[in-house]
Write a protein that holds these residues in place. Structure first.
Motif, PDB file in Angstrom:
ATOM      1  N   ASP A  19      -5.466  -0.664  -8.477  1.00 48.80           N
ATOM      2  CA  ASP A  19      -4.582   0.323  -7.856  1.00 48.80           C
ATOM      3  C   ASP A  19      -5.348   1.198  -6.872  1.00 48.80           C
ATOM      4  O   ASP A  19      -6.501   1.561  -7.134  1.00 48.80           O
ATOM      5  CB  ASP A  19      -3.991   1.226  -8.951  1.00 48.80           C
ATOM      6  CG  ASP A  19      -3.026   0.471  -9.850  1.00 48.80           C
ATOM      7  OD1 ASP A  19      -1.862   0.330  -9.462  1.00 48.80           O
ATOM      8  OD2 ASP A  19      -3.454  -0.007 -10.925  1.00 48.80           O
ATOM      9  N   TYR A  21      -5.251   4.337  -6.341  1.00 44.87           N
ATOM     10  CA  TYR A  21      -5.744   5.635  -6.841  1.00 44.87           C
ATOM     11  C   TYR A  21      -7.145   5.535  -7.425  1.00 44.87           C
ATOM     12  O   TYR A  21      -7.878   6.520  -7.521  1.00 44.87           O
ATOM     13  CB  TYR A  21      -4.768   6.222  -7.883  1.00 44.87           C
ATOM     14  CG  TYR A  21      -4.916   5.627  -9.262  1.00 44.87           C
ATOM     15  CD1 TYR A  21      -5.821   6.175 -10.175  1.00 44.87           C
ATOM     16  CD2 TYR A  21      -4.191   4.507  -9.666  1.00 44.87           C
ATOM     17  CE1 TYR A  21      -5.978   5.613 -11.436  1.00 44.87           C
ATOM     18  CE2 TYR A  21      -4.341   3.951 -10.910  1.00 44.87           C
ATOM     19  CZ  TYR A  21      -5.234   4.496 -11.795  1.00 44.87           C
ATOM     20  OH  TYR A  21      -5.412   3.939 -13.033  1.00 44.87           O
ATOM     21  N   GLY A  60       4.332  -2.997  -0.400  1.00 47.50           N
ATOM     22  CA  GLY A  60       3.468  -2.899  -1.574  1.00 47.50           C
ATOM     23  C   GLY A  60       4.267  -2.679  -2.846  1.00 47.50           C
ATOM     24  O   GLY A  60       5.506  -2.711  -2.833  1.00 47.50           O
ATOM     25  N   VAL A  99       4.714   0.033  -4.813  1.00 42.53           N
ATOM     26  CA  VAL A  99       5.581   1.213  -4.831  1.00 42.53           C
ATOM     27  C   VAL A  99       6.622   1.113  -3.714  1.00 42.53           C
ATOM     28  O   VAL A  99       7.826   1.269  -3.936  1.00 42.53           O
ATOM     29  CB  VAL A  99       4.749   2.513  -4.670  1.00 42.53           C
ATOM     30  CG1 VAL A  99       5.664   3.726  -4.545  1.00 42.53           C
ATOM     31  CG2 VAL A  99       3.788   2.697  -5.850  1.00 42.53           C
ATOM     32  N   GLY A 135       2.230  -3.856   7.505  1.00 41.90           N
ATOM     33  CA  GLY A 135       1.162  -4.257   8.408  1.00 41.90           C
ATOM     34  C   GLY A 135       0.999  -5.745   8.704  1.00 41.90           C
ATOM     35  O   GLY A 135      -0.053  -6.133   9.200  1.00 41.90           O
ATOM     36  N   LYS A 138       4.925  -9.655   5.815  1.00 39.99           N
ATOM     37  CA  LYS A 138       5.527  -8.525   5.084  1.00 39.99           C
ATOM     38  C   LYS A 138       6.831  -8.079   5.753  1.00 39.99           C
ATOM     39  O   LYS A 138       7.822  -7.787   5.074  1.00 39.99           O
ATOM     40  CB  LYS A 138       4.529  -7.362   5.002  1.00 39.99           C
ATOM     41  CG  LYS A 138       3.323  -7.696   4.137  1.00 39.99           C
ATOM     42  CD  LYS A 138       2.343  -6.524   4.029  1.00 39.99           C
ATOM     43  CE  LYS A 138       1.144  -6.944   3.184  1.00 39.99           C
ATOM     44  NZ  LYS A 138       0.223  -5.833   2.911  1.00 39.99           N
ATOM     45  N   ARG A 158       0.787  -2.484  12.877  1.00 38.90           N
ATOM     46  CA  ARG A 158      -0.397  -3.080  13.532  1.00 38.90           C
ATOM     47  C   ARG A 158      -0.045  -3.669  14.902  1.00 38.90           C
ATOM     48  O   ARG A 158      -0.920  -3.817  15.750  1.00 38.90           O
ATOM     49  CB  ARG A 158      -0.994  -4.181  12.654  1.00 38.90           C
ATOM     50  CG  ARG A 158      -1.691  -3.651  11.420  1.00 38.90           C
ATOM     51  CD  ARG A 158      -2.412  -4.798  10.706  1.00 38.90           C
ATOM     52  NE  ARG A 158      -2.634  -4.508   9.312  1.00 38.90           N
ATOM     53  CZ  ARG A 158      -3.690  -3.861   8.848  1.00 38.90           C
ATOM     54  NH1 ARG A 158      -4.619  -3.445   9.668  1.00 38.90           N
ATOM     55  NH2 ARG A 158      -3.812  -3.643   7.546  1.00 38.90           N
ATOM     56  N   ASN A 173       3.477   6.848   1.647  1.00 33.70           N
ATOM     57  CA  ASN A 173       2.464   6.139   0.852  1.00 33.70           C
ATOM     58  C   ASN A 173       1.114   6.072   1.546  1.00 33.70           C
ATOM     59  O   ASN A 173       0.127   5.700   0.913  1.00 33.70           O
ATOM     60  CB  ASN A 173       2.921   4.690   0.610  1.00 33.70           C
ATOM     61  CG  ASN A 173       3.888   4.578  -0.547  1.00 33.70           C
ATOM     62  OD1 ASN A 173       3.720   5.236  -1.566  1.00 33.70           O
ATOM     63  ND2 ASN A 173       4.899   3.747  -0.391  1.00 33.70           N
ATOM     64  N   ILE A 179      -3.121   6.317   1.487  1.00 34.32           N
ATOM     65  CA  ILE A 179      -4.138   5.254   1.414  1.00 34.32           C
ATOM     66  C   ILE A 179      -4.956   5.121   2.697  1.00 34.32           C
ATOM     67  O   ILE A 179      -6.129   4.748   2.634  1.00 34.32           O
ATOM     68  CB  ILE A 179      -3.519   3.898   0.986  1.00 34.32           C
ATOM     69  CG1 ILE A 179      -4.612   2.909   0.592  1.00 34.32           C
ATOM     70  CG2 ILE A 179      -2.599   3.328   2.036  1.00 34.32           C
ATOM     71  CD1 ILE A 179      -4.136   1.654  -0.104  1.00 34.32           C
ATOM     72  N   GLY A 219      -4.741  -4.730   3.108  1.00 34.93           N
ATOM     73  CA  GLY A 219      -3.355  -5.198   3.178  1.00 34.93           C
ATOM     74  C   GLY A 219      -3.190  -6.635   2.727  1.00 34.93           C
ATOM     75  O   GLY A 219      -2.259  -7.324   3.142  1.00 34.93           O
ATOM     76  N   GLY A 230       3.543  -7.045  -2.502  1.00 33.69           N
ATOM     77  CA  GLY A 230       3.933  -6.650  -3.856  1.00 33.69           C
ATOM     78  C   GLY A 230       2.725  -6.206  -4.672  1.00 33.69           C
ATOM     79  O   GLY A 230       1.680  -5.862  -4.135  1.00 33.69           O
TER      80      GLY A 230
HETATM   81  N1  LIG Z   1       1.597   9.736  -6.671  1.00 33.44           N
HETATM   82  C1  LIG Z   1       1.463   8.810  -7.615  1.00 33.44           C
HETATM   83  O1  LIG Z   1       1.606   9.038  -8.816  1.00 33.44           O
HETATM   84  C2  LIG Z   1       1.144   7.398  -7.191  1.00 33.44           C
HETATM   85  C3  LIG Z   1       1.281   6.324  -8.083  1.00 33.44           C
HETATM   86  C4  LIG Z   1       1.037   5.019  -7.611  1.00 33.44           C
HETATM   87  C5  LIG Z   1       0.639   4.834  -6.294  1.00 33.44           C
HETATM   88  N2  LIG Z   1       0.469   5.913  -5.484  1.00 33.44           N
HETATM   89  C6  LIG Z   1       0.084   5.747  -4.075  1.00 33.44           C
HETATM   90  O2  LIG Z   1       1.111   4.985  -3.455  1.00 33.44           O
HETATM   91  C7  LIG Z   1       0.549   4.189  -2.414  1.00 33.44           C
HETATM   92  C8  LIG Z   1       0.942   2.724  -2.639  1.00 33.44           C
HETATM   93  O3  LIG Z   1       0.347   2.273  -3.857  1.00 33.44           O
HETATM   94  P1  LIG Z   1       0.619   0.803  -4.402  1.00 33.44           P
HETATM   95  O4  LIG Z   1       0.041   0.720  -5.745  1.00 33.44           O
HETATM   96  O5  LIG Z   1       2.041   0.466  -4.187  1.00 33.44           O
HETATM   97  O6  LIG Z   1      -0.279  -0.078  -3.417  1.00 33.44           O
HETATM   98  P2  LIG Z   1       0.239  -1.221  -2.491  1.00 33.44           P
HETATM   99  O7  LIG Z   1       1.165  -0.605  -1.481  1.00 33.44           O
HETATM  100  O8  LIG Z   1       0.745  -2.346  -3.312  1.00 33.44           O
HETATM  101  O9  LIG Z   1      -1.086  -1.732  -1.767  1.00 33.44           O
HETATM  102  C9  LIG Z   1      -1.693  -0.993  -0.785  1.00 33.44           C
HETATM  103  C10 LIG Z   1      -1.091  -1.297   0.620  1.00 33.44           C
HETATM  104  O10 LIG Z   1      -1.397  -0.199   1.465  1.00 33.44           O
HETATM  105  C11 LIG Z   1      -1.411  -0.630   2.796  1.00 33.44           C
HETATM  106  N3  LIG Z   1      -2.574  -0.057   3.483  1.00 33.44           N
HETATM  107  C12 LIG Z   1      -3.872  -0.214   3.172  1.00 33.44           C
HETATM  108  N4  LIG Z   1      -4.645   0.453   4.049  1.00 33.44           N
HETATM  109  C13 LIG Z   1      -3.788   1.032   4.939  1.00 33.44           C
HETATM  110  C14 LIG Z   1      -3.978   1.855   6.091  1.00 33.44           C
HETATM  111  N5  LIG Z   1      -5.208   2.217   6.500  1.00 33.44           N
HETATM  112  N6  LIG Z   1      -2.889   2.268   6.782  1.00 33.44           N
HETATM  113  C15 LIG Z   1      -1.648   1.913   6.384  1.00 33.44           C
HETATM  114  N7  LIG Z   1      -1.405   1.128   5.291  1.00 33.44           N
HETATM  115  C16 LIG Z   1      -2.465   0.704   4.593  1.00 33.44           C
HETATM  116  C17 LIG Z   1      -1.543  -2.152   2.783  1.00 33.44           C
HETATM  117  O11 LIG Z   1      -0.328  -2.719   3.272  1.00 33.44           O
HETATM  118  P3  LIG Z   1      -0.130  -3.036   4.841  1.00 33.44           P
HETATM  119  O12 LIG Z   1      -0.441  -4.494   5.029  1.00 33.44           O
HETATM  120  O13 LIG Z   1       1.295  -2.704   5.073  1.00 33.44           O
HETATM  121  O14 LIG Z   1      -1.095  -2.180   5.586  1.00 33.44           O
HETATM  122  C18 LIG Z   1      -1.734  -2.484   1.310  1.00 33.44           C
HETATM  123  O15 LIG Z   1      -1.160  -3.713   0.955  1.00 33.44           O
HETATM  124  C19 LIG Z   1      -0.953   4.457  -2.434  1.00 33.44           C
HETATM  125  O16 LIG Z   1      -1.264   5.443  -1.495  1.00 33.44           O
HETATM  126  C20 LIG Z   1      -1.198   4.974  -3.835  1.00 33.44           C
HETATM  127  O17 LIG Z   1      -2.341   5.783  -3.908  1.00 33.44           O
HETATM  128  C21 LIG Z   1       0.726   7.179  -5.905  1.00 33.44           C
END
Ligand SMILES: NC(=O)c1ccc[n+]([C@@H]2O[C@H](COP(=O)([O-])OP(=O)(O)OC[C@H]3O[C@@H](n4cnc5c(N)ncnc54)[C@H](OP(=O)(O)O)[C@@H]3O)[C@@H](O)[C@H]2O)c1
Length: 340
Positions: free
Chosen positions: A49, A51, A158, A160, A180, A184, A201, A224, A249, A325, A329
């Protein structure tokens, strides 16, 4: 336990910028012996994850940093292979926050039994687990999307983000996803029925592309990713817009602080609400959230994808892939087969 090997993954140094293999170490260890009230667990699937990157820094946050030269821990689905607990028996499947290890021991109260007949066991780490609940509570409690409103979600393909967009559709909103890659983008549009999509992108001018995708402005922006993508979304806010601040992220691996436009003015003139949240804020409502997500899943209103990397050895690659990226899912690692 007989001759099986055990191994865990340690954080050996704190990453500067993007983590590398040098920050981690795979170490051979003995298979631990459970004590009274404990179970020996075989890891089946582990969750990587975003985080976790924050926990690799030595900074104050909502969870303590990972300790150096200790095993990294996170969401794991495991099989009970030996039990000294009256609550769990051999063969039970459980979920918990456990070490990145082939085998580990846990107190029975540290894990929760899962029912493999309800849904595939991996969903407990994805759509019915932490990421699904993050989408559910962040969107519905803070975003509160209304029929016909425009909901924009970044990180849309992703774990979330894909749930956020679908829940917003269930609530009757017009949904715009930002992601990105063309794969997707096509998934969001053709499989999940998003109304409009932007490939950040390829877009060139992200603000212009997003404006075209949101002719009526933005009522809810589920953030996100942060950075320039969010700057663009926040420049299009409508009156009384809501912004659930879920993740950033794009900033997690920056070595120098990133300064964007000052947004207070935008929030002020639009009477907008931006609220950060951590999914655990909603812990007392998890059961209700998981039940609703499970029902939508059964009714076919909610779909999910998993990107499953095979083999414990590939855990770090899978983790780093999140920042490139590579996942559509939920990103998981399959560590072992079920014993039975
Ligand atoms: N607040 C909370 O309790 C909580 C809980 C869970 C997750 N989160 C946060 O929610 C977000 C999504 O988490 P997830 O677990 O669902 O991960 P996820 O979206 O399944 O995986 C991360 C995705 O972020 C995108 N990414 C990576 N680097 C990037 C960048 N520099 N600019 C833009 N997009 C980028 C990529 O997709 P692309 O190919 O589209 O770039 C990657 O596939 C994260 O920021 C995470 O920290 C917060």
């Amino acid at each position: 336990m007989a001759a099986e090997k055990n191994q865990h993954i340690l954080l050996t140094s704190r990453p500067k910028g993007m983590p590398t293999m040098d920050n981690f170490k795979f170490e051979d260890i003995a298979i631990p012996e459970p004590k009274n009230g404990q179970v020996l667990l075989k890891t089946l699937y582990l969750s990587v994850d975003p985080y976790m990157r924050g926990r690799m820094n030595d900074t104050k946050s909502y969870v303590p940093p990972f300790e150096l030269n200790k095993a990294i821990s996170g969401g794991v689905v495991a099989e009970v292979v030996q039990s000294r607990s009256s609550e769990l028996e051999e063969g039970d499947l459980v979920i918990g926050n456990l070490d990145w290890a082939l085998y580990s021991v846990a107190e029975d109260a540290q894990v929760r039994k899962i029912d493999p007949d309800l849904a595939p066991i991996t969903t407990n780490l994805g759509i019915l687990g932490m990421p699904g609940l993050t989408a559910y509570f962040g969107l519905l409690d803070i975003g509160n999307p209304q029929q016909g409103e425009t909901v924009v979600v970044s990180g849309a393909a992703g774990a979330v983000g894909s749930a956020v967009g679908q829940i917003a559709k269930i609530k009757g909103a017009r949904v715009v996803g930002i992601a990105g890659s063309e794969e997707k983008i096509s998934y969001l549009k053709n499989e999940l029925g998003f109304d409009a999509v932007v490939n950040y992108r390829e877009a060139g001018n992200i603000r212009k592309a997003l404006k075209e995708a949101c002719p009526d402005g933005v009522d809810v922006y589920f953030d996100n990713v942060g950075g320039e993508i969010s700057d663009a979304a926040l420049s299009l806010l409508n009156q009384n817009a809501r912004i659930p601040l879920c993740g950033q992220i794009s900033l997690y691996n920056l070595e120098k602080a990133d300064h964007g436009p000052r947004i207070q003015g935008q929030l002020l003139i639009n009477s907008a609400l931006m609220k950060g949240f951590i999914v655990s804020n909603y812990a007392s409502h998890f059961e209700e959230g998981a039940k609703q997500l499970g029902q939508w899943l059964q009714e076919g209103k909610l779909k999910y994808e998993e990107n499953i990397v095979e083999g414990f050895d590939n855990t770090i690659d899978a983790f780093l892939g999140l920042f490139k990226g590579e996942n559509l899912g939920k990103q998981l690692v399959k560590v072992s087969e079920l014993s039975r």
